[in-house]
Scaffold this motif. Structure first.
Motif, PDB file in Angstrom:
ATOM      1  N   ALA A  92       4.472  -5.197  -1.400  1.00 23.74           N
ATOM      2  CA  ALA A  92       4.164  -4.745  -0.041  1.00 23.74           C
ATOM      3  C   ALA A  92       2.854  -5.353   0.451  1.00 23.74           C
ATOM      4  CB  ALA A  92       4.085  -3.216   0.001  1.00 23.74           C
ATOM      5  N   VAL A  93       1.863  -5.379  -0.423  1.00 18.44           N
ATOM      6  CA  VAL A  93       0.567  -5.959  -0.057  1.00 18.44           C
ATOM      7  C   VAL A  93       0.703  -7.450   0.207  1.00 18.44           C
ATOM      8  CG1 VAL A  93      -1.764  -6.481  -0.897  1.00 18.44           C
ATOM      9  CG2 VAL A  93      -0.781  -4.219  -1.283  1.00 18.44           C
ATOM     10  N   ALA A  94       1.433  -8.151  -0.663  1.00 16.75           N
ATOM     11  CA  ALA A  94       1.600  -9.602  -0.519  1.00 16.75           C
ATOM     12  C   ALA A  94       2.324  -9.952   0.772  1.00 16.75           C
ATOM     13  CB  ALA A  94       2.369 -10.154  -1.714  1.00 16.75           C
ATOM     14  N   VAL A  95       3.354  -9.178   1.115  1.00 19.40           N
ATOM     15  CA  VAL A  95       4.128  -9.434   2.340  1.00 19.40           C
ATOM     16  C   VAL A  95       3.246  -9.257   3.569  1.00 19.40           C
ATOM     17  CG1 VAL A  95       5.983  -8.549   3.814  1.00 19.40           C
ATOM     18  CG2 VAL A  95       6.382  -8.875   1.368  1.00 19.40           C
ATOM     19  N   ALA A  96       2.551  -8.123   3.659  1.00 13.50           N
ATOM     20  CA  ALA A  96       1.716  -7.840   4.827  1.00 13.50           C
ATOM     21  C   ALA A  96       0.581  -8.853   4.965  1.00 13.50           C
ATOM     22  CB  ALA A  96       1.150  -6.419   4.742  1.00 13.50           C
ATOM     23  N   LEU A  97      -0.052  -9.211   3.853  1.00 13.75           N
ATOM     24  CA  LEU A  97      -1.155 -10.177   3.907  1.00 13.75           C
ATOM     25  C   LEU A  97      -0.664 -11.560   4.307  1.00 13.75           C
ATOM     26  CD1 LEU A  97      -3.355  -9.235   0.817  1.00 13.75           C
ATOM     27  CD2 LEU A  97      -3.853  -8.833   3.232  1.00 13.75           C
ATOM     28  N   ALA A  98       0.504 -11.960   3.798  1.00 10.44           N
ATOM     29  CA  ALA A  98       1.061 -13.266   4.169  1.00 10.44           C
ATOM     30  C   ALA A  98       1.361 -13.318   5.661  1.00 10.44           C
ATOM     31  CB  ALA A  98       2.330 -13.542   3.367  1.00 10.44           C
ATOM     32  N   LEU A  99       1.909 -12.234   6.182  1.00  6.88           N
ATOM     33  CA  LEU A  99       2.197 -12.170   7.622  1.00  6.88           C
ATOM     34  C   LEU A  99       0.908 -12.252   8.430  1.00  6.88           C
ATOM     35  CD1 LEU A  99       4.910  -9.354   7.635  1.00  6.88           C
ATOM     36  CD2 LEU A  99       5.271 -11.740   8.282  1.00  6.88           C
ATOM     37  N   GLN A 100      -0.109 -11.524   7.977  1.00 10.22           N
ATOM     38  CA  GLN A 100      -1.351 -11.423   8.745  1.00 10.22           C
ATOM     39  C   GLN A 100      -2.209 -12.683   8.646  1.00 10.22           C
ATOM     40  OE1 GLN A 100      -3.353  -7.773   7.948  1.00 10.22           O
ATOM     41  NE2 GLN A 100      -4.309  -7.749   9.955  1.00 10.22           N
ATOM     42  N   VAL A 101      -2.308 -13.243   7.463  1.00 14.14           N
ATOM     43  CA  VAL A 101      -3.234 -14.357   7.250  1.00 14.14           C
ATOM     44  C   VAL A 101      -2.601 -15.716   7.560  1.00 14.14           C
ATOM     45  CG1 VAL A 101      -4.635 -15.546   5.504  1.00 14.14           C
ATOM     46  CG2 VAL A 101      -4.547 -13.048   5.526  1.00 14.14           C
ATOM     47  N   VAL A 102      -1.294 -15.840   7.325  1.00 10.96           N
ATOM     48  CA  VAL A 102      -0.626 -17.138   7.494  1.00 10.96           C
ATOM     49  C   VAL A 102       0.253 -17.187   8.743  1.00 10.96           C
ATOM     50  CG1 VAL A 102       0.920 -18.833   6.441  1.00 10.96           C
ATOM     51  CG2 VAL A 102      -0.639 -17.510   4.995  1.00 10.96           C
ATOM     52  N   VAL A 103       1.158 -16.216   8.860  1.00  9.68           N
ATOM     53  CA  VAL A 103       2.156 -16.269   9.937  1.00  9.68           C
ATOM     54  C   VAL A 103       1.533 -16.015  11.320  1.00  9.68           C
ATOM     55  CG1 VAL A 103       4.309 -15.292  10.819  1.00  9.68           C
ATOM     56  CG2 VAL A 103       3.992 -15.599   8.352  1.00  9.68           C
ATOM     57  N   LEU A 104       0.681 -15.005  11.439  1.00  3.91           N
ATOM     58  CA  LEU A 104       0.100 -14.679  12.748  1.00  3.91           C
ATOM     59  C   LEU A 104      -0.666 -15.839  13.379  1.00  3.91           C
ATOM     60  CD1 LEU A 104      -1.172 -10.996  12.906  1.00  3.91           C
ATOM     61  CD2 LEU A 104       0.972 -11.987  13.652  1.00  3.91           C
TER      62      LEU A 104
END
Length: 292
Positions: A40-52
């Motif tokens: 869950a942490v990895a998914v949210a961080l990837a979305l926030q730091v890379v995808v956004l």
């Protein structure tokens, strides 16, 4: 406005107090939450730091924003989530423990991601100013973002009672600073406000909805449960815009670069509340249908 003592000195101090308050709400156990919910942490961080940032970049290119406005949108995308995300997650029955873990990690990562992403944007859009290439400015970002969080956590470890008493006053102060800084940024560019609102309003509105949707949809697509998906949507969609505003105004010295965050700070409360209401209602209806 950019040269005033309020902007150059007052804002960084105000943000440091806000980040200190954030630190008062965190413990080292919050960072250990990664071990409990690593996916869950990895998914949210990837979305926030890379995808956004990639989504933000695509939007500013599509709408052909002025260079400093474009940089402001990327600065917004790089800014971390904050305690408001925790509150909204609680309101809509999300996994608040996951939010707290993400907030703790993002508070640390922001000292790196903000200079890197913003400086890449400045270079790409050939905007005036530097954030990240100069060592002194990196130190400044760390000083107003990371160090106060560490001090707050240290004080909480020694006196949980003081941390509890300080929570409400710091939250009120944080909201007041956000309102004043947002209003000041908008007033500072009042001559161009109609043009900026037309351009940035659409971009930030789309970006806000995209952030919330990506946070929720990405989590569900990767098989996180409903509570984790709600937490992810709020963490990814609700930014600590005070950080972005302060850096734009006091570190970069640009009111124009602060405009996207000022506009977003209005949108995110409305959109996040509406989004949370829609997804929780839909989930409740789905559960009712299953029960029947």
């Amino acid at each position: 406005m950019n040269d005033s003592a309020l902007i150059t000195t007052g804002l960084p101090i105000a943000l440091a107090i806000i980040m200190f308050g954030l630190g008062l709400s965190l413990t080292t156990a919050d960072f250990r939450g990664v071990a409990r919910t690593p996916k869950a942490v990895a998914v949210a961080l990837a979305l926030q730091v890379v995808v956004l940032p990639l989504v933000a970049f695509g939007l500013v290119k599509s709408f052909d924003l002025d260079p400093l406005l474009a940089v402001g949108v990327l600065l917004l995308a790089a800014s971390p989530g904050g305690t408001t995300a925790n509150l909204l997650s609680h309101l809509f029955r999300g996994d608040v423990a996951l939010n707290i873990t993400l907030t703790a990690i993002n508070s640390v990562l922001a000292a790196i991601t903000i200079p890197v992403i913003t400086n890449l944007a400045i270079e790409h859009f050939d905007a005036q100013g530097e954030l990240g290439l100069q060592f002194g400015k990196v130190v400044q970002v760390i000083a107003i973002v990371l160090i106060p969080v560490g001090i707050g956590m240290s004080i909480r470890r020694r006196s949980a009672d003081f941390a509890a008493r300080a929570d409400r006053p710091v939250r009120v102060f944080s909201l007041a600073v956000l309102v004043l800084v947002s209003a000041g940024a908008l007033l500072g560019e009042r001559e161009n406000l109609a043009e900026y609102a037309q351009k940035v309003g659409v971009v930030t509105g789309i970006f806000c909805l995209a952030s919330l949707t990506l946070g929720y949809g990405g989590a569900r697509l990767l098989r996180l449960d409903e509570r984790q998906a709600i937490a992810s949507s709020m963490e990814v969609g609700v930014h600590n815009t005070t950080v972005a505003l302060t850096i734009a105004l006091s570190v970069m010295g640009s009111t124009e670069a602060a405009i996207p965050s000022a506009v977003y700070s209005v949108f995110m409360y409305v959109f996040a509340t509406a989004f949370g209401y829609v997804i929780t209602r839909r989930h409740a209806q789905a559960r009712t249908g299953l029960i029947r």
